[in-house]
Motif scaffolding. Structure first.
Motif, PDB file in Angstrom:
ATOM      1  N   LEU A  71       0.695  -1.138   0.055  1.00 34.09           N
ATOM      2  CA  LEU A  71       0.059  -0.115  -0.024  1.00 34.09           C
ATOM      3  C   LEU A  71       1.034   1.312  -0.014  1.00 34.09           C
ATOM      4  CD1 LEU A  71      -2.606  -1.049   2.522  1.00 34.09           C
ATOM      5  CD2 LEU A  71      -2.765  -1.437   0.164  1.00 34.09           C
ATOM      6  N   LEU A  72       0.694   2.169  -0.839  1.00 30.03           N
ATOM      7  CA  LEU A  72       1.431   3.324  -1.323  1.00 30.03           C
ATOM      8  C   LEU A  72       0.642   4.524  -0.638  1.00 30.03           C
ATOM      9  CD1 LEU A  72       2.424   2.561  -4.755  1.00 30.03           C
ATOM     10  CD2 LEU A  72       3.566   1.839  -2.867  1.00 30.03           C
ATOM     11  N   ASP A  73       1.650   5.463  -0.192  1.00 33.16           N
ATOM     12  CA  ASP A  73       1.078   6.859   0.352  1.00 33.16           C
ATOM     13  C   ASP A  73       1.126   7.555  -1.039  1.00 33.16           C
ATOM     14  OD1 ASP A  73       3.692   7.925  -0.316  1.00 33.16           O
ATOM     15  OD2 ASP A  73       4.316   8.256   1.857  1.00 33.16           O
ATOM     16  N   ALA A  75       2.637   9.940  -2.206  1.00 32.42           N
ATOM     17  CA  ALA A  75       3.815  10.180  -2.837  1.00 32.42           C
ATOM     18  C   ALA A  75       4.400   8.939  -3.529  1.00 32.42           C
ATOM     19  CB  ALA A  75       5.065  10.816  -1.952  1.00 32.42           C
ATOM     20  N   GLY A  76       3.683   7.723  -3.299  1.00 30.91           N
ATOM     21  CA  GLY A  76       4.116   6.503  -4.030  1.00 30.91           C
ATOM     22  C   GLY A  76       5.174   5.465  -3.114  1.00 30.91           C
ATOM     23  N   THR A  77       5.379   6.279  -1.927  1.00 31.29           N
ATOM     24  CA  THR A  77       6.231   5.385  -1.130  1.00 31.29           C
ATOM     25  C   THR A  77       5.497   4.260  -0.261  1.00 31.29           C
ATOM     26  OG1 THR A  77       7.529   7.455  -0.554  1.00 31.29           O
ATOM     27  CG2 THR A  77       7.811   5.532   0.838  1.00 31.29           C
ATOM     28  N   PRO A  78       6.116   3.133  -0.468  1.00 32.97           N
ATOM     29  CA  PRO A  78       5.459   1.936   0.249  1.00 32.97           C
ATOM     30  C   PRO A  78       5.374   2.231   1.773  1.00 32.97           C
ATOM     31  CG  PRO A  78       7.252   1.114  -0.992  1.00 32.97           C
ATOM     32  CD  PRO A  78       7.247   2.524  -1.111  1.00 32.97           C
ATOM     33  N   LYS A  79       4.078   2.152   2.505  1.00 27.78           N
ATOM     34  CA  LYS A  79       3.655   2.288   3.818  1.00 27.78           C
ATOM     35  C   LYS A  79       3.293   0.781   4.499  1.00 27.78           C
ATOM     36  CE  LYS A  79       4.702   6.700   4.046  1.00 27.78           C
ATOM     37  NZ  LYS A  79       5.914   6.847   4.966  1.00 27.78           N
ATOM     38  N   VAL A  80       2.744   0.109   3.878  1.00 22.43           N
ATOM     39  CA  VAL A  80       2.341  -1.302   4.354  1.00 22.43           C
ATOM     40  C   VAL A  80       2.813  -2.331   3.439  1.00 22.43           C
ATOM     41  CG1 VAL A  80       0.478  -2.572   5.290  1.00 22.43           C
ATOM     42  CG2 VAL A  80       0.179  -0.219   5.579  1.00 22.43           C
ATOM     43  N   LEU A  81       3.509  -3.176   3.659  1.00 20.81           N
ATOM     44  CA  LEU A  81       4.104  -4.248   2.717  1.00 20.81           C
ATOM     45  C   LEU A  81       3.607  -5.616   3.272  1.00 20.81           C
ATOM     46  CD1 LEU A  81       6.305  -2.101   3.485  1.00 20.81           C
ATOM     47  CD2 LEU A  81       7.587  -3.243   1.785  1.00 20.81           C
TER      48      LEU A  81
END
Length: 112
Positions: A71-73, A75-81
């Motif tokens: 799940l990405l924020d 900005a496209g940064t992974p937050k939940v893997l």
């Protein structure tokens, strides 16, 4: 399943007996100093479950890859893997798949 309910000393003794039987009388085995065993079957959140392909799996060829997408924020940064044997493309239903998926997600974290 049953091995999870046995006392540790019984499991250690039986494990050594089995190894001794397999290796033969000419091999001397030391007594174990400790033991680690899984509680996979008795764990109330797992109960021995694992992933497998159902008859409808062919309809969803990307399902394992989809399960492994983070799940990405905004900005496209992974937050939940997500890791686990069900998310591995080739080694599902295996400990190897679970380990590999953990490494996959660790590398995703390190690269971001």
């Amino acid at each position: 399943m049953q091995v999870e309910t046995l006392p540790e000393e019984v499991v250690k003794r039986k494990s050594v007996e089995l190894l001794q039987k397999f290796l033969g009388a000419n091999v001397t085995l030391p007594e174990p100093t400790g033991m680690l065993r899984s509680t996979w079957f008795s764990n109330p959140y797992i109960r021995g479950s694992y992933s497998y392909d159902s008859v409808s799996s062919m309809k969803y060829p990307n399902s394992r890859a989809d399960l492994g997408k983070p799940l990405l924020d905004s900005a496209g940064t992974p937050k939940v893997l997500f890791a686990g044997e069900a998310t591995d493309l080739t080694q599902f239903s295996t400990v190897h798949g679970a380990s590999e998926s953990g490494y996959r997600e660790a590398m995703r974290i390190l690269s971001s």
